[in-house]
Motif scaffolding. Structure first.
Motif, PDB file in Angstrom:
ATOM      1  N   GLY A   1       0.575  -1.251  -0.046  1.00 58.77           N
ATOM      2  CA  GLY A   1       0.304  -0.578  -0.054  1.00 58.77           C
ATOM      3  C   GLY A   1       0.753   1.295  -0.083  1.00 58.77           C
ATOM      4  O   GLY A   1       2.176   1.621  -0.611  1.00 58.77           O
ATOM      5  N   TYR A   2       0.610   2.155   0.775  1.00 60.92           N
ATOM      6  CA  TYR A   2       0.833   3.305   0.759  1.00 60.92           C
ATOM      7  C   TYR A   2       1.100   4.557   1.945  1.00 60.92           C
ATOM      8  O   TYR A   2      -0.081   4.464   3.025  1.00 60.92           O
ATOM      9  CB  TYR A   2       0.077   4.434   0.291  1.00 60.92           C
ATOM     10  CG  TYR A   2       0.190   4.101  -1.586  1.00 60.92           C
ATOM     11  CD1 TYR A   2       0.559   4.067  -2.719  1.00 60.92           C
ATOM     12  CD2 TYR A   2      -0.869   3.067  -1.671  1.00 60.92           C
ATOM     13  CE1 TYR A   2       0.662   3.685  -3.666  1.00 60.92           C
ATOM     14  CE2 TYR A   2      -1.144   2.248  -3.666  1.00 60.92           C
ATOM     15  CZ  TYR A   2       0.126   2.499  -4.353  1.00 60.92           C
ATOM     16  OH  TYR A   2      -0.531   2.769  -5.203  1.00 60.92           O
ATOM     17  N   VAL A   3       1.982   5.487   2.379  1.00 61.72           N
ATOM     18  CA  VAL A   3       2.538   5.529   3.948  1.00 61.72           C
ATOM     19  C   VAL A   3       2.619   7.451   2.923  1.00 61.72           C
ATOM     20  O   VAL A   3       3.696   7.546   2.114  1.00 61.72           O
ATOM     21  CB  VAL A   3       3.195   5.391   4.643  1.00 61.72           C
ATOM     22  CG1 VAL A   3       3.302   6.374   5.479  1.00 61.72           C
ATOM     23  CG2 VAL A   3       3.528   3.830   5.287  1.00 61.72           C
ATOM     24  N   SER A   4       1.804   8.354   2.994  1.00 61.37           N
ATOM     25  CA  SER A   4       2.207   9.257   3.404  1.00 61.37           C
ATOM     26  C   SER A   4       2.307  10.448   4.062  1.00 61.37           C
ATOM     27  O   SER A   4       1.682   9.921   5.652  1.00 61.37           O
ATOM     28  CB  SER A   4       1.063  10.024   2.631  1.00 61.37           C
ATOM     29  OG  SER A   4       0.970  11.160   2.218  1.00 61.37           O
ATOM     30  N   VAL A   5       3.379  11.193   3.917  1.00 57.56           N
ATOM     31  CA  VAL A   5       3.194  12.181   5.337  1.00 57.56           C
ATOM     32  C   VAL A   5       3.992  13.264   4.676  1.00 57.56           C
ATOM     33  O   VAL A   5       4.800  13.984   3.589  1.00 57.56           O
ATOM     34  CB  VAL A   5       4.782  11.637   5.786  1.00 57.56           C
ATOM     35  CG1 VAL A   5       5.595  12.902   7.409  1.00 57.56           C
ATOM     36  CG2 VAL A   5       4.211  10.030   6.514  1.00 57.56           C
ATOM     37  N   ARG A   6       3.480  14.327   5.268  1.00 59.22           N
ATOM     38  CA  ARG A   6       3.266  15.478   4.919  1.00 59.22           C
ATOM     39  C   ARG A   6       3.048  16.669   5.893  1.00 59.22           C
ATOM     40  O   ARG A   6       2.372  17.221   6.588  1.00 59.22           O
ATOM     41  CB  ARG A   6       2.101  15.981   3.431  1.00 59.22           C
ATOM     42  CG  ARG A   6       0.677  15.702   4.514  1.00 59.22           C
ATOM     43  CD  ARG A   6      -0.279  16.097   2.952  1.00 59.22           C
ATOM     44  NE  ARG A   6      -2.068  16.701   3.627  1.00 59.22           N
ATOM     45  CZ  ARG A   6      -1.796  17.927   3.752  1.00 59.22           C
ATOM     46  NH1 ARG A   6      -1.032  19.018   3.699  1.00 59.22           N
ATOM     47  NH2 ARG A   6      -3.221  18.818   4.785  1.00 59.22           N
ATOM     48  N   ASP A   7       3.646  17.747   5.223  1.00 65.27           N
ATOM     49  CA  ASP A   7       3.853  19.519   6.590  1.00 65.27           C
ATOM     50  C   ASP A   7       2.544  19.815   6.343  1.00 65.27           C
ATOM     51  O   ASP A   7       2.161  19.970   5.640  1.00 65.27           O
ATOM     52  CB  ASP A   7       5.079  20.042   6.077  1.00 65.27           C
ATOM     53  CG  ASP A   7       4.849  21.817   6.651  1.00 65.27           C
ATOM     54  OD1 ASP A   7       3.967  21.606   7.532  1.00 65.27           O
ATOM     55  OD2 ASP A   7       5.504  21.761   7.405  1.00 65.27           O
ATOM     56  N   LEU A   8       1.508  19.866   7.247  1.00 60.87           N
ATOM     57  CA  LEU A   8       0.518  20.851   7.193  1.00 60.87           C
ATOM     58  C   LEU A   8       0.444  22.327   7.393  1.00 60.87           C
ATOM     59  O   LEU A   8      -0.778  22.784   6.449  1.00 60.87           O
ATOM     60  CB  LEU A   8      -0.671  20.577   8.264  1.00 60.87           C
ATOM     61  CG  LEU A   8      -1.115  18.490   8.363  1.00 60.87           C
ATOM     62  CD1 LEU A   8      -1.525  18.961  10.091  1.00 60.87           C
ATOM     63  CD2 LEU A   8      -1.712  18.589   8.318  1.00 60.87           C
ATOM     64  N   GLY A   9       1.029  23.106   7.137  1.00 61.12           N
ATOM     65  CA  GLY A   9       1.717  23.881   6.963  1.00 61.12           C
ATOM     66  C   GLY A   9       0.898  24.737   7.779  1.00 61.12           C
ATOM     67  O   GLY A   9       0.029  24.663   8.771  1.00 61.12           O
ATOM     68  N   THR A  10      -0.308  26.097   6.676  1.00 66.74           N
ATOM     69  CA  THR A  10      -0.806  26.903   7.272  1.00 66.74           C
ATOM     70  C   THR A  10      -2.308  26.111   7.179  1.00 66.74           C
ATOM     71  O   THR A  10      -3.729  26.828   7.931  1.00 66.74           O
ATOM     72  CB  THR A  10      -0.990  28.243   6.847  1.00 66.74           C
ATOM     73  OG1 THR A  10      -1.199  28.182   5.628  1.00 66.74           O
ATOM     74  CG2 THR A  10       0.228  29.168   6.882  1.00 66.74           C
ATOM     75  N   VAL A  11      -2.794  25.275   6.811  1.00 67.09           N
ATOM     76  CA  VAL A  11      -4.230  24.909   6.430  1.00 67.09           C
ATOM     77  C   VAL A  11      -4.150  23.533   7.615  1.00 67.09           C
ATOM     78  O   VAL A  11      -3.811  22.302   6.604  1.00 67.09           O
ATOM     79  CB  VAL A  11      -4.533  24.613   5.384  1.00 67.09           C
ATOM     80  CG1 VAL A  11      -6.091  24.018   4.940  1.00 67.09           C
ATOM     81  CG2 VAL A  11      -4.622  26.229   3.885  1.00 67.09           C
ATOM     82  N   GLY A  12      -4.229  23.146   8.496  1.00 65.88           N
ATOM     83  CA  GLY A  12      -4.314  22.566   9.786  1.00 65.88           C
ATOM     84  C   GLY A  12      -3.674  21.860  10.553  1.00 65.88           C
ATOM     85  O   GLY A  12      -2.734  21.675  11.549  1.00 65.88           O
ATOM     86  N   GLY A  13      -2.237  23.480  10.044  1.00 59.33           N
ATOM     87  CA  GLY A  13      -1.119  23.031  10.806  1.00 59.33           C
ATOM     88  C   GLY A  13      -0.840  24.113  12.168  1.00 59.33           C
ATOM     89  O   GLY A  13      -1.968  25.100  12.085  1.00 59.33           O
ATOM     90  N   PRO A  14       0.373  23.927  12.447  1.00 63.40           N
ATOM     91  CA  PRO A  14       1.849  23.804  12.221  1.00 63.40           C
ATOM     92  C   PRO A  14       1.453  22.283  12.662  1.00 63.40           C
ATOM     93  O   PRO A  14       0.375  21.904  13.385  1.00 63.40           O
ATOM     94  CB  PRO A  14       1.972  24.287  12.725  1.00 63.40           C
ATOM     95  CG  PRO A  14       1.214  25.218  14.083  1.00 63.40           C
ATOM     96  CD  PRO A  14       0.119  25.685  13.920  1.00 63.40           C
TER      97      PRO A  14
END
Length: 285
Positions: free
Chosen positions: A49-62
């Motif tokens: 399958g897949y694993v996704s990791v991302r910086d949420l930034g200003t929308v949903g973050g920090p």
């Protein structure tokens, strides 16, 4: 995730994202433990399958978000998407936007972008044509379109940006968090579903390709505006997601946007194709 070597790549990538988001040591440790568990479960199931990791930034973050889901053709009993957020418990009740992209075979490229403006949040989803070599650059060009007010206006500006290229299918969404209004417009094979206070609205999709032809898209009649007072959820997806998936999601579902994106990718992605799905939620902690 398909072989043991992928586990170390996922861990390295997660550390890079975590460092870029300036997570502290405890959160970096929690992130590493979470992605290791996600990857290990996918490998142990035999599904991959897949694993996704991302910086949420200003929308949903920090913060940093980690999501995993199985391949559709490999789902076995008990497989389910996983999600984690680091740090774990910020106040994301105002607006949370997230998305996933899966790359298939052949040409074209799908992607998305979200931004926070003075009064709310904007979302742009694009599926571009072209060869496998050309499409990523064209997608980057499309998603770099200047931020302007109104979905119709965004699509008109995008039409000019992509003039002379194979063009793109595109959808733009604007969430006015002050006025409580969601606006959306779509050109080409991209679906949008808006659920405001438990009532679903699907904006009309106009046939065409943004950037191709002399007539600029974004007529006022193509844009839908929906008001909400309590809660709002939005799903935008490219043709790589079976439209039946978002349509069957129950109105007012408590499902977190990250879980919703992962479930749609896992259960409703068309075999072998590129896919992008973006989900937004406003008004529920």
């Amino acid at each position: 995730m398909s072989e043991q070597n992928d586990l170390e790549q996922v861990r390295r990538s997660a550390r890079q994202v975590g460092d870029g988001a300036r997570l502290d040591a405890p959160d970096l440790s929690d992130l590493a433990e979470a992605v290791t568990g996600m990857a290990t479960r996918l490998l142990a199931s035999g599904a991959g399958g897949y694993v996704s990791v991302r910086d949420l930034g200003t929308v949903g973050g920090p913060g940093v978000e980690a999501v995993s889901f199985a391949r559709r053709d490999g789902v076995v009993g008990g497989d389910s998407p996983s999600w984690g957020r680091f740090p774990a418990s910020p106040d994301d009740a105002t607006a949370y936007v997230t998305g996933l992209v899966a790359t298939g075979v052949g040409g074209g490229a799908h992607g998305w972008r979200a931004w926070r403006g003075p009064a709310g949040v904007g979302i742009l989803v694009c599926a571009v044509g072209g060869s496998a070599a050309q499409a990523p650059q064209l997608l980057e060009r499309a998603l770099s379109v200047p931020v302007v007010a109104g979905p119709n206006t965004i699509l008109r500006v995008l039409h000019g940006v992509l003039s002379g290229t194979p063009g793109a299918a595109a959808a733009a969404v604007e969430l006015d968090l002050v006025g409580g209004t969601a606006r959306a417009a779509s050109i080409g094979d991209i679906g949008v579903s808006v659920v405001a206070d438990g009532v679903r609205t699907a904006p009309p999709t106009r046939a065409g390709v943004v950037g191709v032809g002399s007539r600029s898209p974004g007529r006022r009649a193509d844009e839908v505006a929906v008001r909400w007072s309590r809660e709002l959820s939005v799903v935008v997806h490219t043709a790589g997601i079976d439209p039946a998936g978002p349509a069957r999601a129950p109105e007012g579902s408590p499902e977190h946007p990250a879980f919703l994106c992962a479930r749609l990718m896992q259960d409703h992605r068309t075999a072998g194709g590129d896919a992008c799905v973006v989900a937004a939620r406003v008004g529920r902690a």
